[in-house]
Design a protein around this motif. Structure first.
Motif, PDB file in Angstrom:
ATOM      1  N   UNK A  69      -1.877  -1.215  -3.861  1.00  0.00           N
ATOM      2  CA  UNK A  69      -2.991  -0.271  -3.804  1.00  0.00           C
ATOM      3  C   UNK A  69      -2.414   1.119  -3.616  1.00  0.00           C
ATOM      4  N   UNK A  70      -2.817   2.049  -4.468  1.00  0.00           N
ATOM      5  CA  UNK A  70      -2.275   3.410  -4.458  1.00  0.00           C
ATOM      6  C   UNK A  70      -3.389   4.375  -4.075  1.00  0.00           C
ATOM      7  N   UNK A  71      -3.085   5.269  -3.144  1.00  0.00           N
ATOM      8  CA  UNK A  71      -4.046   6.268  -2.668  1.00  0.00           C
ATOM      9  C   UNK A  71      -3.393   7.641  -2.806  1.00  0.00           C
ATOM     10  N   UNK A  72      -4.071   8.560  -3.508  1.00  0.00           N
ATOM     11  CA  UNK A  72      -3.576   9.934  -3.679  1.00  0.00           C
ATOM     12  C   UNK A  72      -4.622  10.886  -3.120  1.00  0.00           C
ATOM     13  N   UNK A  73      -4.178  11.779  -2.242  1.00  0.00           N
ATOM     14  CA  UNK A  73      -5.070  12.796  -1.668  1.00  0.00           C
ATOM     15  C   UNK A  73      -4.398  14.153  -1.849  1.00  0.00           C
ATOM     16  N   UNK A  74      -5.062  15.051  -2.572  1.00  0.00           N
ATOM     17  CA  UNK A  74      -4.555  16.393  -2.816  1.00  0.00           C
ATOM     18  C   UNK A  74      -5.556  17.398  -2.266  1.00  0.00           C
TER      19      UNK A  74
ATOM     20  N   UNK B 251      -4.236   6.998   6.853  1.00  0.00           N
ATOM     21  CA  UNK B 251      -3.692   6.059   5.875  1.00  0.00           C
ATOM     22  C   UNK B 251      -2.536   5.255   6.461  1.00  0.00           C
ATOM     23  N   UNK B 252      -1.745   5.879   7.326  1.00  0.00           N
ATOM     24  CA  UNK B 252      -0.681   5.130   7.979  1.00  0.00           C
ATOM     25  C   UNK B 252      -1.263   4.028   8.860  1.00  0.00           C
ATOM     26  N   UNK B 253      -2.305   4.352   9.590  1.00  0.00           N
ATOM     27  CA  UNK B 253      -2.945   3.341  10.431  1.00  0.00           C
ATOM     28  C   UNK B 253      -3.455   2.187   9.569  1.00  0.00           C
ATOM     29  N   UNK B 254      -3.889   2.496   8.347  1.00  0.00           N
ATOM     30  CA  UNK B 254      -4.398   1.469   7.446  1.00  0.00           C
ATOM     31  C   UNK B 254      -3.290   0.720   6.716  1.00  0.00           C
ATOM     32  N   UNK B 255      -2.036   0.965   7.079  1.00  0.00           N
ATOM     33  CA  UNK B 255      -0.946   0.192   6.512  1.00  0.00           C
ATOM     34  C   UNK B 255      -0.328   0.776   5.266  1.00  0.00           C
ATOM     35  N   UNK B 256      -0.603   2.034   4.952  1.00  0.00           N
ATOM     36  CA  UNK B 256      -0.014   2.661   3.774  1.00  0.00           C
ATOM     37  C   UNK B 256       1.361   3.244   4.112  1.00  0.00           C
ATOM     38  N   UNK B 257       2.264   3.110   3.178  1.00  0.00           N
ATOM     39  CA  UNK B 257       3.547   3.805   3.223  1.00  0.00           C
ATOM     40  C   UNK B 257       3.302   5.189   2.628  1.00  0.00           C
ATOM     41  N   UNK B 258       3.255   6.205   3.492  1.00  0.00           N
ATOM     42  CA  UNK B 258       2.765   7.527   3.106  1.00  0.00           C
ATOM     43  C   UNK B 258       3.915   8.470   2.793  1.00  0.00           C
ATOM     44  N   UNK B 259       3.824   9.108   1.642  1.00  0.00           N
ATOM     45  CA  UNK B 259       4.681  10.247   1.306  1.00  0.00           C
ATOM     46  C   UNK B 259       3.843  11.501   1.465  1.00  0.00           C
ATOM     47  N   UNK B 260       4.280  12.440   2.297  1.00  0.00           N
ATOM     48  CA  UNK B 260       3.485  13.629   2.570  1.00  0.00           C
ATOM     49  C   UNK B 260       4.293  14.894   2.419  1.00  0.00           C
ATOM     50  N   UNK B 261       3.642  15.962   1.995  1.00  0.00           N
ATOM     51  CA  UNK B 261       4.312  17.260   1.854  1.00  0.00           C
ATOM     52  C   UNK B 261       3.262  18.359   1.871  1.00  0.00           C
ATOM     53  N   UNK B 262       3.725  19.576   2.142  1.00  0.00           N
ATOM     54  CA  UNK B 262       2.816  20.719   2.213  1.00  0.00           C
ATOM     55  C   UNK B 262       3.455  21.934   1.569  1.00  0.00           C
ATOM     56  N   UNK B 263       2.601  22.795   1.023  1.00  0.00           N
ATOM     57  CA  UNK B 263       2.996  24.105   0.496  1.00  0.00           C
ATOM     58  C   UNK B 263       4.165  24.018  -0.477  1.00  0.00           C
ATOM     59  N   UNK B 264       3.976  23.232  -1.518  1.00  0.00           N
ATOM     60  CA  UNK B 264       4.995  23.047  -2.545  1.00  0.00           C
ATOM     61  C   UNK B 264       4.826  24.079  -3.653  1.00  0.00           C
ATOM     62  N   UNK B 265       5.950  24.533  -4.212  1.00  0.00           N
ATOM     63  CA  UNK B 265       5.882  25.343  -5.417  1.00  0.00           C
ATOM     64  C   UNK B 265       5.716  24.411  -6.615  1.00  0.00           C
TER      65      UNK B 265
ATOM     66  N   UNK C 221       0.841  -1.197   0.000  1.00  0.00           N
ATOM     67  CA  UNK C 221       0.000   0.000   0.000  1.00  0.00           C
ATOM     68  C   UNK C 221       0.880   1.252   0.000  1.00  0.00           C
ATOM     69  N   UNK C 222       0.630   2.132  -0.964  1.00  0.00           N
ATOM     70  CA  UNK C 222       1.389   3.367  -1.105  1.00  0.00           C
ATOM     71  C   UNK C 222       0.418   4.541  -1.143  1.00  0.00           C
ATOM     72  N   UNK C 223       0.796   5.645  -0.523  1.00  0.00           N
ATOM     73  CA  UNK C 223      -0.064   6.826  -0.534  1.00  0.00           C
ATOM     74  C   UNK C 223       0.767   8.079  -0.724  1.00  0.00           C
TER      75      UNK C 223
END
Length: 564
Positions: free
Chosen positions: A106-111, A69-83, A40-42
């Motif tokens: 399984x891939x999950x993307x949240x923007x 998503x981390x609790x659900x077992x996803x390996x999460x990449x997270x970031x904020x306020x990107x140019x 699982x990747x997010x």
């Protein structure tokens, strides 16, 4: 876990859980079986600090979803306020990571932030986007299809794409853009969801967390629910909480739809809800009929409601929903055809429609006449033309740059959805604003609702934390109570500081890369992810969503050299 009849607000202070309760809950957790979740990747991104107008909750919402998503077992990449450069780089690297994940992934993307549509495509805006004219949209934003199309061509198990970004903006003030997001048809194996129906926007919010993100967080944490049903419940919850002003949308082509969190064995039986899809809408009372139409969220369902209840208090609102959906679908079909006849047919049906300027731009590119000729072969849409009443009243639905369903012309607020459980919203103080592109994770974890996390001691490794908490949180944490860790340290088998669930892994956004052979270490001055209460069916202390680790908020810091 019991539920009161009224709305429940979660107010848990970090470290306030007694140790006896912690270990009692731990004993129940150990007995729970672990579901097989596969790979699982997010990717979770929150864009708040827009120069043309901040989005108060976007980064906090992203942090809340990242934690779930981390609790659900996803390996999460997270970031904020990107140019723009950072946004493109992050999306590109995630697509490459997904391509290497294998067919069981399984891939999950949240923007979360501001997105907009232009000529039938959806674009996500980085924080520095100005967009003085419509032609600048492709130059100053990121076209999402450039990244979602390669994902769709990969042999992945499931793809879930969530755009919490349909908001009003002041881009291109002299050349109005169509409001909200463009309706899209997801490819097989994908679910796509918007925080507001295509062609509409969410109302302005000033709180630390948005209604849509809180509803998504709540419904995702209910164990045993397939993800497509999660989004059906999110739509009903958001419409209920906003009194009909905001109606989320989703379309799923997942087969089968995955379950993010399994239901705990000791959970109480789920509340029985009526099957709103098994009977004709006319067979329900009017309040439940409206809920049935909203859950189905189809043109056929809304037409069926109006045929059965043409003079109900909610009929004006349903007509507005239907008019906007019909126009969005007609435009989607016209854009797919991409011929002069398709755009002329659109303009004949919706002469003042929100995509009229898009149609004229496409006609100019095709070097066709702007106005439809007196006679031409109309394009065959699979969408019926608007009825006479809609043609006469389309100025009501499209008279403003943005459609929000809180307009008094749409009638009274809809009824409360009686069969939904009382809402459980995250109501903790917000974390400090993001620094150095770090995602601001919640200070206190939201509780699981009758769920078994995918992470299990001895069976699965917890994914790397999204990242270290930003340094600006240190003063807040220092002011909170810091009870001592349990005697003898944390239970055997839990992650030690610097291991999974401890310090951030190399490559996390905003962190210095780890030197080869060096142990993982927390960056100086950066406290770890916020702590969480332990509940029956929740994760073990020291794992994602469990009790704080040494050095985390609410615990006394570990002395250098002391055993873990």
């Amino acid at each position: 876990m019991t539920r009161k009849a009224k709305n429940i607000r979660i107010r848990v202070a970090a470290g306030a859980l007694a140790l006896s309760g912690l270990f009692a809950a731990l004993a129940q957790v150990v007995a729970q079986p672990a579901p097989a979740v596969g790979n699982r990747l997010a990717l979770v991104i929150g864009e708040s600090a827009y120069r043309t107008g901040p989005v108060a909750s976007a980064a906090n919402d992203a942090g809340l979803i990242a934690q779930t998503l981390q609790v659900a077992g996803f390996d999460v990449t997270g970031a904020a306020d990107l140019d723009q450069e950072g946004l493109r780089k992050t999306l590109r690297e995630f697509v490459e990571k997904a391509g290497a994940a294998g067919p069981d992934a399984t891939v999950f993307i949240y923007l979360s932030g501001r997105a907009l549509q232009y000529e039938g495509e959806n674009y996500f805006a980085p924080i520095e986007a100005a967009i003085p004219a419509a032609a600048n949209v492709p130059l100053e934003t990121v076209r999402l299809a450039d990244y979602l199309t390669p994902l769709a061509q990969m042999p992945l198990k499931a793809r879930i794409v969530v755009l919490d970004a349909a908001r009003a903006n002041n881009f291109a003030p002299n050349q109005p853009l169509a409001g909200g997001l463009a309706l899209v048809d997801p490819p097989p194996g994908e679910l796509i969801a918007f925080n507001a129906a295509p062609g509409t926007v969410a109302p302005n919010e000033t709180g630390p967390y948005g209604v849509y993100a809180q509803a998504l967080n709540e419904m995702m944490r209910r164990g045993g629910v397939p993800v497509d049903q999660v989004f059906d419940s999110v739509r009903l919850r958001v419409a209920e909480q906003t009194k009909g002003a905001q109606i989320p949308w989703d379309e799923s082509k997942l087969s089968p739809a995955p379950v993010l969190l399994a239901r705990a064995d000791d959970a109480p039986p789920p509340q029985a809800a009526p099957d709103l899809r098994s009977r004709p809408i006319r067979d329900y009372a009017v309040d439940q009929a409206y809920a049935a139409a909203l859950e189905r969220d189809t043109i056929a369902g809304y037409v069926e409601f109006l045929d059965a209840f043409p003079k109900s208090p909610y009929s004006a609102r349903v007509r507005a929903i239907l008019a906007v959906r019909r126009e969005a679908l007609t435009w989607r079909r016209a854009r797919n055809g991409d011929t002069a006849e398709a755009y002329w047919t659109y303009l004949r049906r919706f002469p003042r429609g929100p995509h009229a300027e898009d149609a004229r731009r496409r006609l100019a590119i095709l070097r066709a006449e702007m106005a439809p000729p007196p006679r031409f072969a109309e394009y065959e849409f699979d969408v019926p033309p608007p009825p006479e009443w809609e043609t006469q009243e389309d100025a009501i639905y499209f008279r403003r740059p943005y459609v929000v369903f809180d307009d008094p012309d749409y009638g009274p607020p809809p009824p409360r959805v009686e069969f939904l459980p009382p809402p459980v919203f995250y109501d903790e103080p917000p974390p400090p604003p993001p620094q150095r592109n770090l995602l601001p994770l919640p200070l206190v974890a939201a509780p699981l609702l009758f769920a078994v996390p995918a992470i299990r001691h001895g069976l699965f490794h917890a994914p790397a934390p999204v990242q270290a908490q930003n340094p600006g949180a240190q003063q807040y944490y220092d002011e909170r109570a810091r009870p001592a860790p349990p005697p003898g340290g944390f239970p055997q088998g839990g992650p030690r500081p610097g291991q999974q669930g401890g310090a951030p892994q190399p490559g996390a956004p905003g962190l210095a890369p780890q030197q080869p052979g060096a142990p993982a270490a927390q960056q100086p001055g950066q406290p770890p992810v916020g702590s969480a209460p332990v509940i029956p069916g929740g994760p073990r202390p020291g794992q994602q969503g469990g009790a704080p680790q040494p050095g985390a908020p609410g615990l006394a810091p570990q002395q250098p050299g002391a055993p873990a």
